[in-house]
Design an enzyme around this catalytic site. Structure first.
Site, PDB file in Angstrom:
ATOM      1  N   ALA A  10      17.397 -58.470  21.950  1.00  0.00           N
ATOM      2  CA  ALA A  10      16.806 -57.734  23.064  1.00  0.00           C
ATOM      3  C   ALA A  10      17.000 -58.538  24.336  1.00  0.00           C
ATOM      4  O   ALA A  10      16.526 -59.666  24.431  1.00  0.00           O
ATOM      5  CB  ALA A  10      15.324 -57.497  22.811  1.00  0.00           C
ATOM      6  N   LEU A  12      20.174 -58.764  27.465  1.00  0.00           N
ATOM      7  CA  LEU A  12      21.558 -59.246  27.542  1.00  0.00           C
ATOM      8  C   LEU A  12      21.861 -59.796  28.923  1.00  0.00           C
ATOM      9  O   LEU A  12      22.843 -59.449  29.570  1.00  0.00           O
ATOM     10  CB  LEU A  12      22.528 -58.114  27.179  1.00  0.00           C
ATOM     11  CG  LEU A  12      22.458 -57.627  25.729  1.00  0.00           C
ATOM     12  CD1 LEU A  12      23.393 -56.436  25.520  1.00  0.00           C
ATOM     13  CD2 LEU A  12      22.822 -58.750  24.764  1.00  0.00           C
ATOM     14  N   THR A  14      22.210 -63.598  31.091  1.00  0.00           N
ATOM     15  CA  THR A  14      23.169 -64.679  30.842  1.00  0.00           C
ATOM     16  C   THR A  14      22.930 -65.324  29.472  1.00  0.00           C
ATOM     17  O   THR A  14      23.884 -65.669  28.782  1.00  0.00           O
ATOM     18  CB  THR A  14      23.083 -65.770  31.923  1.00  0.00           C
ATOM     19  OG1 THR A  14      21.723 -66.195  32.026  1.00  0.00           O
ATOM     20  CG2 THR A  14      23.548 -65.259  33.267  1.00  0.00           C
ATOM     21  N   VAL A  15      21.661 -65.467  29.064  1.00  0.00           N
ATOM     22  CA  VAL A  15      21.411 -66.117  27.777  1.00  0.00           C
ATOM     23  C   VAL A  15      21.822 -65.203  26.615  1.00  0.00           C
ATOM     24  O   VAL A  15      22.460 -65.648  25.656  1.00  0.00           O
ATOM     25  CB  VAL A  15      19.936 -66.556  27.643  1.00  0.00           C
ATOM     26  CG1 VAL A  15      19.678 -67.150  26.267  1.00  0.00           C
ATOM     27  CG2 VAL A  15      19.580 -67.569  28.725  1.00  0.00           C
ATOM     28  N   ALA A  17      24.085 -62.848  26.599  1.00  0.00           N
ATOM     29  CA  ALA A  17      25.551 -62.872  26.518  1.00  0.00           C
ATOM     30  C   ALA A  17      26.027 -64.215  25.961  1.00  0.00           C
ATOM     31  O   ALA A  17      27.002 -64.278  25.200  1.00  0.00           O
ATOM     32  CB  ALA A  17      26.153 -62.616  27.902  1.00  0.00           C
ATOM     33  N   LYS A 107       9.062 -68.769  27.351  1.00  0.00           N
ATOM     34  CA  LYS A 107       7.999 -69.786  27.435  1.00  0.00           C
ATOM     35  C   LYS A 107       6.684 -69.197  27.911  1.00  0.00           C
ATOM     36  O   LYS A 107       5.610 -69.582  27.448  1.00  0.00           O
ATOM     37  CB  LYS A 107       8.427 -70.926  28.344  1.00  0.00           C
ATOM     38  CG  LYS A 107       8.865 -70.474  29.723  1.00  0.00           C
ATOM     39  CD  LYS A 107      10.032 -71.292  30.266  1.00  0.00           C
ATOM     40  CE  LYS A 107      11.308 -70.841  29.591  1.00  0.00           C
ATOM     41  NZ  LYS A 107      12.534 -71.274  30.266  1.00  0.00           N
ATOM     42  N   GLY A 189      22.280 -70.701  43.872  1.00  0.00           N
ATOM     43  CA  GLY A 189      21.835 -70.070  42.632  1.00  0.00           C
ATOM     44  C   GLY A 189      21.121 -71.003  41.676  1.00  0.00           C
ATOM     45  O   GLY A 189      20.826 -70.640  40.552  1.00  0.00           O
ATOM     46  N   GLU A 192      15.523 -69.765  42.236  1.00  0.00           N
ATOM     47  CA  GLU A 192      15.282 -68.333  42.394  1.00  0.00           C
ATOM     48  C   GLU A 192      14.958 -68.014  43.858  1.00  0.00           C
ATOM     49  O   GLU A 192      14.473 -68.857  44.597  1.00  0.00           O
ATOM     50  CB  GLU A 192      14.081 -67.904  41.536  1.00  0.00           C
ATOM     51  CG  GLU A 192      14.171 -68.256  40.068  1.00  0.00           C
ATOM     52  CD  GLU A 192      15.191 -67.405  39.334  1.00  0.00           C
ATOM     53  OE1 GLU A 192      15.426 -66.265  39.769  1.00  0.00           O
ATOM     54  OE2 GLU A 192      15.767 -67.887  38.347  1.00  0.00           O
ATOM     55  N   LYS A 207       5.691 -74.821  29.496  1.00  0.00           N
ATOM     56  CA  LYS A 207       6.366 -75.640  28.489  1.00  0.00           C
ATOM     57  C   LYS A 207       5.446 -76.757  27.994  1.00  0.00           C
ATOM     58  O   LYS A 207       5.397 -77.061  26.801  1.00  0.00           O
ATOM     59  CB  LYS A 207       7.644 -76.220  29.078  1.00  0.00           C
ATOM     60  CG  LYS A 207       8.667 -75.142  29.455  1.00  0.00           C
ATOM     61  CD  LYS A 207       9.790 -75.730  30.310  1.00  0.00           C
ATOM     62  CE  LYS A 207      10.795 -74.681  30.740  1.00  0.00           C
ATOM     63  NZ  LYS A 207      11.697 -75.203  31.802  1.00  0.00           N
TER      64      LYS A 207
END
Lengths: 429, 429
Positions: A10, A12, A14-15, A17, A107, A189, A192, A207
């Site tokens: 669930a 898609l 960057t992570v 992909a 997280k 980039g 954010e 974390k």
């Protein structure tokens, strides 16, 4: 032929992909290591048509994230949607309720709902794994849950936000101020557009609360993390720290002792002989100090599609091997409720920086406030007028209780001699 | 009540006593984490009467190590006897043959007999675990076997011998020569009376060959590790390296590519911006570079009773949890036979140091040898006469194949201008 471990993804971005690319690239090796192939069978994301640089036509497309929990062929659902609640949480609950395993990099969700989800996983004999939620590709969840499992952990701490460390490293290397470097990081980039989550320490706090539970066997207590970010660190703080033999790092630190559970994210002065002082750029690092192992130090990429995908797939390999147990190392029901520690009694050394007006008596006022609150000064630097006519006064205190420092600052807070708010950083010991 | 995991310990030196102390101190916490208690039931050592600072009267005493394999109550045998063959190996074979799990800190035995023992473990569905055999308390076996399992590992390398790193750090901090620091280390108990095993790189080579198998899925090939120790590093090498922006470290490094399996332990110049440069004292550190995770860095205590006991008990906790699989991450039968790589074709930069007589033409002789062998010189330093009248010449080469450097040194080896042997160190990239 051994059955593959079948995975639904669930999210898609960057992570997501990255996970597909990783399994495409290393699938054969992973099958040898895991004892069986890991096969993606279904995916879900907001936009089906978007070009992600990977072929997703070979997977079942599911429009509704939550429906993946019931996908007829999936053994495991990987959640890379993000957000502490909403669709991610609905998917987690539905997947675990169905007795299926769940892997996430989320997280915020684990910090807020980890206990509930761990109970659901244990009830269904399913895995709940979240290596990618802390420190990206670094296997630090595994390091605490398993590698250091023989130890009473005395404290766990580290550099948990790559964006902040990138900014502080740049400020350090180039002598520039925070706002300028942040703007550059945003343009490139690395930060954010709405950077508050990172630079105010919220992400690191998520974390840290996960690490604290694993380290101390306590229930996750994100609400008890005192988080201060790096917004108010100025170039001069970094220069003063350097002159004293320190580097400025945003450190998340947790300790559990008879005073209770202490969890804080705060800018720290880190001595040059400590390995955290040498962690530069968008890198993460975690230190765990155990009563037998001593100091363990883990460092690596804290974000990015490759490292995060590496952690997600490591979790899948553990599941494929059947090598998993309770998410927090021990059954969720046996996690203790940690009482938040009173930081006032916490002893340490402090770095205090004031911008003051260039007039008679200011130094005496600061010194008197310190004396009256019982703060013992180890060293004091006054640096001549800045562009706006203000003067910098930096103090390093001897070790003492934090409540005294807080009292001194409280006393000075009304002073008309001060320009802006004082800066208080802890010195890592 | 859940059944405890029952453990027999062979060998009660500092590590064996450490394991007992650890389980005494942290037993309750370990039971929470492992899901059941870990209980020592039997011990064996050479001398029953020796005072080890721990009470062993509560355990069954067994005179013969090997008999522990058949102890009626032991689920697992922990071997802390040492030695690649002899009683340790007999015990390992007998334990695994009996279908029981086996935990060891014995790097020499695993380096030499790991493949055979892994096959025996797999045949009996038993665990064979050796976290403590590499880098003491650092969970680096777990880091490779599980944490980085999604990656094709491009290379694995690190500081694998604490004694050597202690000596090099002291030489660096104090400008002293090898022999002097070694003598001090021996006097303080940091180095063995017979130090060859450590300072000639054999111990690091054992550990490296274990890491290489895990990283690359290749059969253990200790015999193919080219090991050179630190005996011939002089204070001037460390000073020259420092002037160039490097520190000298004994690095074990392994790579697997189309040229074959490369395994070497050798003194290296490590650039200051590499985390290994900041590893000082008797600390160990391991770097694994994966095709998705990038660079992972693990650091901690490489030896000592506490850290080693921590690793041994971490293995026991994995066994108690039932979270273990093939010792080398994949079935021993599927490990590939690695062909040793031809180092001649390996490209890199070299540091070369000559002590020469102070006479006309020496520099020309060295320069000509380099030119004739096709070695391109990046920088050359000549430092005026030492106490014995000799002159130091240090060269850093441009990147090129090692075979050219070897040829140049071969050509110079007969030269009467040289005092002693040249020093060749690799520059870590």
């Amino acid at each position: 032929m051994v059955e593959p471990l079948r995975v639904a993804i669930a999210g898609l971005g960057t992570v997501g992909a990255g996970v597909i690319r990783l399994i495409d690239a290393n699938g054969e090796l992973i099958a040898r290591r895991a004892g069986r192939p890991i096969e993606i069978v279904a995916v879900s994301a907001r936009d089906r048509a978007k070009d992600r640089g990977v072929d997703i036509a070979r997977f079942d497309w599911v429009d509704d994230f939550t429906a993946l929990a019931q996908h007829p062929r999936a053994d495991v659902v990987v959640e890379l949607v993000g957000g502490s609640d909403g669709p991610a949480l609905a998917l987690a609950r539905a997947t675990l309720k169905a007795g299926r395993s769940f892997v996430t990099a989320n997280k915020a969700m684990i910090a807020h709902h980890g206990l509930e989800l761990a109970q659901a996983a244990e009830a269904g004999d399913a895995a709940l794994k979240f290596e990618a939620a802390v420190a990206g590709g670094i296997p630090v969840i595994k390091g605490l849950r398993e590698g250091a499992a023989a130890n009473e952990i005395e404290r766990v701490y580290g550099i948990l936000n790559g964006t902040c460390n990138f900014i502080l490293s740049r400020m350090e290397a180039e002598g520039r101020d925070f706002a300028e470097v942040l703007a550059e990081a945003q343009a490139k980039g690395f930060a954010e557009a709405d950077p508050g989550f990172d630079i105010d320490g919220v992400d690191a706090a998520h974390k840290l609360s996960i690490l604290a539970s694993l380290a101390f066997g306590t229930q996750p207590a994100f609400a008890d993390v005192a988080a201060t970010g790096i917004r108010h660190v100025i170039a001069a703080d970094i220069a003063e720290a350097a002159a004293l033999g320190y580097r400025v790092r945003l450190v998340g630190i947790a300790e559990a002792d008879s005073h209770g559970l202490f969890q804080r994210v705060h800018p720290h002065l880190v001595p040059l002989d400590h390995p955290l002082a040498h962690v530069t750029g968008a890198t993460n690092a975690v230190v765990a100090e155990g009563n037998f192992v001593g100091r363990l130090f883990f460092q690596g990429a804290g974000a990015g599609d490759g490292p995060t995908a590496s952690a997600v797939v490591a979790d899948l390999i553990d599941i494929a091997r059947g090598e998993f147990g309770p998410p927090y190392a021990m059954p969720a029901a046996s996690l203790l409720a940690g009482t938040p520690a009173d930081t006032g009694e916490r002893r340490g050394r402090a770095y205090l920086r004031f911008m003051v007006e260039d007039k008679v008596g200011v130094l005496a006022e600061i010194a008197a406030a310190m004396r009256d609150a019982g703060v013992s000064i180890e060293s004091l630097m006054q640096r001549g007028a800045h562009a706006d006519g203000s003067v910098l006064v930096a103090i390093v205190t001897h070790e003492g209780p934090e409540r005294c420092v807080a009292q001194a600052l409280e006393k000075l807070r009304g002073s008309t001699s001060l320009v802006g708010q004082p800066m208080w950083m802890h010195i890592l010991q």
